[in-house]
Design a protein around this motif. Structure first.
Motif, PDB file in Angstrom:
ATOM      1  N   ALA A  21     -13.179   9.975  -1.165  1.00  0.00           N
ATOM      2  CA  ALA A  21     -14.207  10.094  -2.198  1.00  0.00           C
ATOM      3  C   ALA A  21     -13.607   9.864  -3.575  1.00  0.00           C
ATOM      4  CB  ALA A  21     -14.863  11.467  -2.128  1.00  0.00           C
ATOM      5  N   SER A  22     -12.400  10.413  -3.790  1.00  0.00           N
ATOM      6  CA  SER A  22     -11.738  10.214  -5.074  1.00  0.00           C
ATOM      7  C   SER A  22     -11.388   8.751  -5.280  1.00  0.00           C
ATOM      8  CB  SER A  22     -10.471  11.079  -5.134  1.00  0.00           C
ATOM      9  OG  SER A  22      -9.735  10.826  -6.305  1.00  0.00           O
ATOM     10  N   ASP A  23     -10.965   8.095  -4.192  1.00  0.00           N
ATOM     11  CA  ASP A  23     -10.573   6.691  -4.274  1.00  0.00           C
ATOM     12  C   ASP A  23     -11.746   5.791  -4.641  1.00  0.00           C
ATOM     13  OD1 ASP A  23      -8.502   4.661  -3.842  1.00  0.00           O
ATOM     14  OD2 ASP A  23      -9.791   4.009  -2.214  1.00  0.00           O
ATOM     15  N   THR A  34       6.973  -8.334 -10.522  1.00  0.00           N
ATOM     16  CA  THR A  34       6.621  -8.869  -9.204  1.00  0.00           C
ATOM     17  C   THR A  34       5.220  -8.511  -8.728  1.00  0.00           C
ATOM     18  OG1 THR A  34       7.710  -6.949  -8.202  1.00  0.00           O
ATOM     19  CG2 THR A  34       8.994  -8.987  -8.371  1.00  0.00           C
ATOM     20  N   PHE A  35       4.594  -7.495  -9.305  1.00  0.00           N
ATOM     21  CA  PHE A  35       3.250  -7.131  -8.869  1.00  0.00           C
ATOM     22  C   PHE A  35       2.466  -6.531 -10.030  1.00  0.00           C
ATOM     23  CE2 PHE A  35       5.957  -3.478  -7.977  1.00  0.00           C
ATOM     24  CZ  PHE A  35       5.226  -2.403  -8.445  1.00  0.00           C
ATOM     25  N   THR A  36       1.140  -6.488  -9.849  1.00  0.00           N
ATOM     26  CA  THR A  36       0.238  -5.952 -10.871  1.00  0.00           C
ATOM     27  C   THR A  36      -0.619  -4.861 -10.247  1.00  0.00           C
ATOM     28  OG1 THR A  36       0.138  -8.065 -12.034  1.00  0.00           O
ATOM     29  CG2 THR A  36      -1.656  -6.507 -12.442  1.00  0.00           C
ATOM     30  N   VAL A  37      -0.731  -3.737 -10.938  1.00  0.00           N
ATOM     31  CA  VAL A  37      -1.569  -2.632 -10.487  1.00  0.00           C
ATOM     32  C   VAL A  37      -2.807  -2.584 -11.375  1.00  0.00           C
ATOM     33  CG1 VAL A  37      -1.707  -0.144 -10.027  1.00  0.00           C
ATOM     34  CG2 VAL A  37       0.486  -1.354  -9.781  1.00  0.00           C
ATOM     35  N   ASP A  38      -3.962  -2.784 -10.781  1.00  0.00           N
ATOM     36  CA  ASP A  38      -5.238  -2.736 -11.503  1.00  0.00           C
ATOM     37  C   ASP A  38      -5.898  -1.402 -11.190  1.00  0.00           C
ATOM     38  OD1 ASP A  38      -7.856  -2.995 -12.444  1.00  0.00           O
ATOM     39  OD2 ASP A  38      -7.866  -5.164 -12.113  1.00  0.00           O
ATOM     40  N   GLN A  88      -6.577  -1.874  -6.997  1.00  0.00           N
ATOM     41  CA  GLN A  88      -5.890  -2.800  -6.108  1.00  0.00           C
ATOM     42  C   GLN A  88      -4.576  -3.251  -6.721  1.00  0.00           C
ATOM     43  OE1 GLN A  88      -8.528  -6.165  -5.547  1.00  0.00           O
ATOM     44  NE2 GLN A  88      -7.759  -7.214  -7.335  1.00  0.00           N
ATOM     45  N   VAL A  89      -3.708  -3.763  -5.859  1.00  0.00           N
ATOM     46  CA  VAL A  89      -2.412  -4.286  -6.270  1.00  0.00           C
ATOM     47  C   VAL A  89      -2.346  -5.741  -5.849  1.00  0.00           C
ATOM     48  CG1 VAL A  89       0.085  -4.063  -6.062  1.00  0.00           C
ATOM     49  CG2 VAL A  89      -1.364  -2.021  -5.951  1.00  0.00           C
ATOM     50  N   VAL A  90      -1.861  -6.585  -6.753  1.00  0.00           N
ATOM     51  CA  VAL A  90      -1.707  -8.008  -6.466  1.00  0.00           C
ATOM     52  C   VAL A  90      -0.232  -8.363  -6.567  1.00  0.00           C
ATOM     53  CG1 VAL A  90      -2.270 -10.358  -7.199  1.00  0.00           C
ATOM     54  CG2 VAL A  90      -4.021  -8.568  -7.287  1.00  0.00           C
ATOM     55  N   ARG A  91       0.256  -9.054  -5.516  1.00  0.00           N
ATOM     56  CA  ARG A  91       1.638  -9.528  -5.514  1.00  0.00           C
ATOM     57  C   ARG A  91       1.646 -10.968  -5.036  1.00  0.00           C
ATOM     58  NH1 ARG A  91       6.857  -7.132  -2.097  1.00  0.00           N
ATOM     59  NH2 ARG A  91       8.373  -8.606  -2.969  1.00  0.00           N
ATOM     60  N   ASP A  92       2.305 -11.827  -5.777  1.00  0.00           N
ATOM     61  CA  ASP A  92       2.388 -13.256  -5.427  1.00  0.00           C
ATOM     62  C   ASP A  92       0.999 -13.858  -5.228  1.00  0.00           C
ATOM     63  OD1 ASP A  92       5.181 -13.102  -5.468  1.00  0.00           O
ATOM     64  OD2 ASP A  92       5.264 -12.517  -3.354  1.00  0.00           O
ATOM     65  N   PRO A 122      -5.671   4.412   1.736  1.00  0.00           N
ATOM     66  CA  PRO A 122      -6.110   5.337   0.675  1.00  0.00           C
ATOM     67  C   PRO A 122      -5.014   6.297   0.234  1.00  0.00           C
ATOM     68  CG  PRO A 122      -7.848   5.084   2.303  1.00  0.00           C
ATOM     69  CD  PRO A 122      -6.642   4.366   2.852  1.00  0.00           C
ATOM     70  N   THR A 123      -4.189   6.753   1.168  1.00  0.00           N
ATOM     71  CA  THR A 123      -3.104   7.665   0.802  1.00  0.00           C
ATOM     72  C   THR A 123      -2.051   6.948  -0.026  1.00  0.00           C
ATOM     73  OG1 THR A 123      -3.474   8.983   2.795  1.00  0.00           O
ATOM     74  CG2 THR A 123      -1.345   9.230   1.694  1.00  0.00           C
ATOM     75  N   GLU A 124      -1.678   5.747   0.378  1.00  0.00           N
ATOM     76  CA  GLU A 124      -0.704   4.976  -0.401  1.00  0.00           C
ATOM     77  C   GLU A 124      -1.228   4.726  -1.810  1.00  0.00           C
ATOM     78  OE1 GLU A 124       1.298   2.423   3.285  1.00  0.00           O
ATOM     79  OE2 GLU A 124      -0.328   1.564   2.103  1.00  0.00           O
ATOM     80  N   TRP A 125      -2.502   4.359  -1.913  1.00  0.00           N
ATOM     81  CA  TRP A 125      -3.062   4.132  -3.244  1.00  0.00           C
ATOM     82  C   TRP A 125      -3.063   5.415  -4.064  1.00  0.00           C
ATOM     83  CZ3 TRP A 125      -3.878   0.760  -6.832  1.00  0.00           C
ATOM     84  CH2 TRP A 125      -4.636   1.137  -7.940  1.00  0.00           C
ATOM     85  N   GLY A 126      -3.410   6.545  -3.431  1.00  0.00           N
ATOM     86  CA  GLY A 126      -3.423   7.806  -4.168  1.00  0.00           C
ATOM     87  C   GLY A 126      -2.081   8.138  -4.778  1.00  0.00           C
ATOM     88  N   ILE A 127      -1.008   7.907  -4.012  1.00  0.00           N
ATOM     89  CA  ILE A 127       0.337   8.164  -4.532  1.00  0.00           C
ATOM     90  C   ILE A 127       0.669   7.198  -5.656  1.00  0.00           C
ATOM     91  CG2 ILE A 127       2.796   8.083  -3.957  1.00  0.00           C
ATOM     92  CD1 ILE A 127       1.983   8.946  -1.099  1.00  0.00           C
ATOM     93  N   LEU A 128       0.443   5.907  -5.415  1.00  0.00           N
ATOM     94  CA  LEU A 128       0.785   4.902  -6.423  1.00  0.00           C
ATOM     95  C   LEU A 128      -0.010   5.126  -7.703  1.00  0.00           C
ATOM     96  CD1 LEU A 128       2.338   2.297  -7.119  1.00  0.00           C
ATOM     97  CD2 LEU A 128       0.372   1.019  -6.241  1.00  0.00           C
TER      98      LEU A 128
END
Length: 232
Positions: free
Chosen positions: A120-122, A137-141, A146-150, A158-164
């Protein structure tokens, strides 16, 4: 009402989970194999999936991969497999949490609530400070989450995004282990520091050019983690 898809070929476990979850206000959907799970997820769009790995037709990691091809719905693995490599494989495939059998219902319910809360938070568009953070090397929006690389979007659970997201919003600052666990998993998980090691390793493999020597996702031993933007 939160919709939970429970996938297990054990009729007793399905019945127990259906009774307990229904009694606590959840709407419960069930499937007994991997193909049925994928169909139910596509047709019914549950809010969270509780998934056994030992299914009669597909391995649970294949089901996770199939779901992650099109959805970010939380996936909690519920499995008798206790080896660390099984857990790592499931998390790498895209699972958000891992509970071993036999399990306590109170613990499973707590993890279920935490997964739903994170999802829900995500889904909320909360942006403070700079919405886009660029590295070499990457962009965090942060607005688009979302993350864009190359030139390609990097799939994060969702957990990985929450940490990042938490680290990026506090870039340059130490974020303590307890704070990360509390905000991403919930207050009951302040001692599960092994979770952080597993998920930070996954993030580094996905984002860092040299995961063994990270430039951005930095560990402060015994204290926490920090997102750095080193000078080029």
């Amino acid at each position: 009402m939160t919709r939970v898809l429970v996938v297990d070929d054990d009729a007793q476990i399905l019945r127990a989970l259906r009774i307990n979850l229904t009694a606590r206000g959840y709407q419960v959907l069930t499937a007994v194999d991997g193909a049925g799970a994928l169909r139910a997820a596509a047709d019914e769009l549950p809010d969270v999936v509780v998934l056994d790995l030992g299914l009669p037709d597909l391995d649970g990691t294949e089901v996770i991969a199939g779901l992650r091809g099109w959805t970010r719905m939380p996936i909690i693995v519920l499995s008798a497999r206790t080896e660390s490599n099984d857990k790592v494989d499931a998390l790498d495939a895209g699972a958000d949490d891992y509970v071993t059998k036999p399990f306590g219902m109170a613990e499973l319910l707590a993890r279920l609530r935490a997964a739903v809360r994170r999802a829900a938070s995500d889904s909320e568009a909360r942006v403070d400070g700079e919405p886009v953070v660029h590295t070499a090397t990457f962009t965090v929006d942060l607005a688009a989450k979302q993350v864009v690389r190359d030139g390609a979007v990097v799939h994060l659970t969702p957990t990985e995004w929450g940490i990042l997201e938490l680290l990026v919003r506090n870039r340059g600052k130490l974020v303590g282990q307890r704070q990360l666990l509390h905000e991403v998993w919930g207050p009951a998980y302040h001692r599960e520091t092994n979770y952080l090691r597993v998920y930070l390793a996954q993030l580094r493999r996905k984002l860092e050019p040299d995961p063994a020597h990270p430039r951005h996702l930095i560990t402060e031993p015994g204290m926490g983690y920090r997102f750095d933007l080193p000078a080029s």
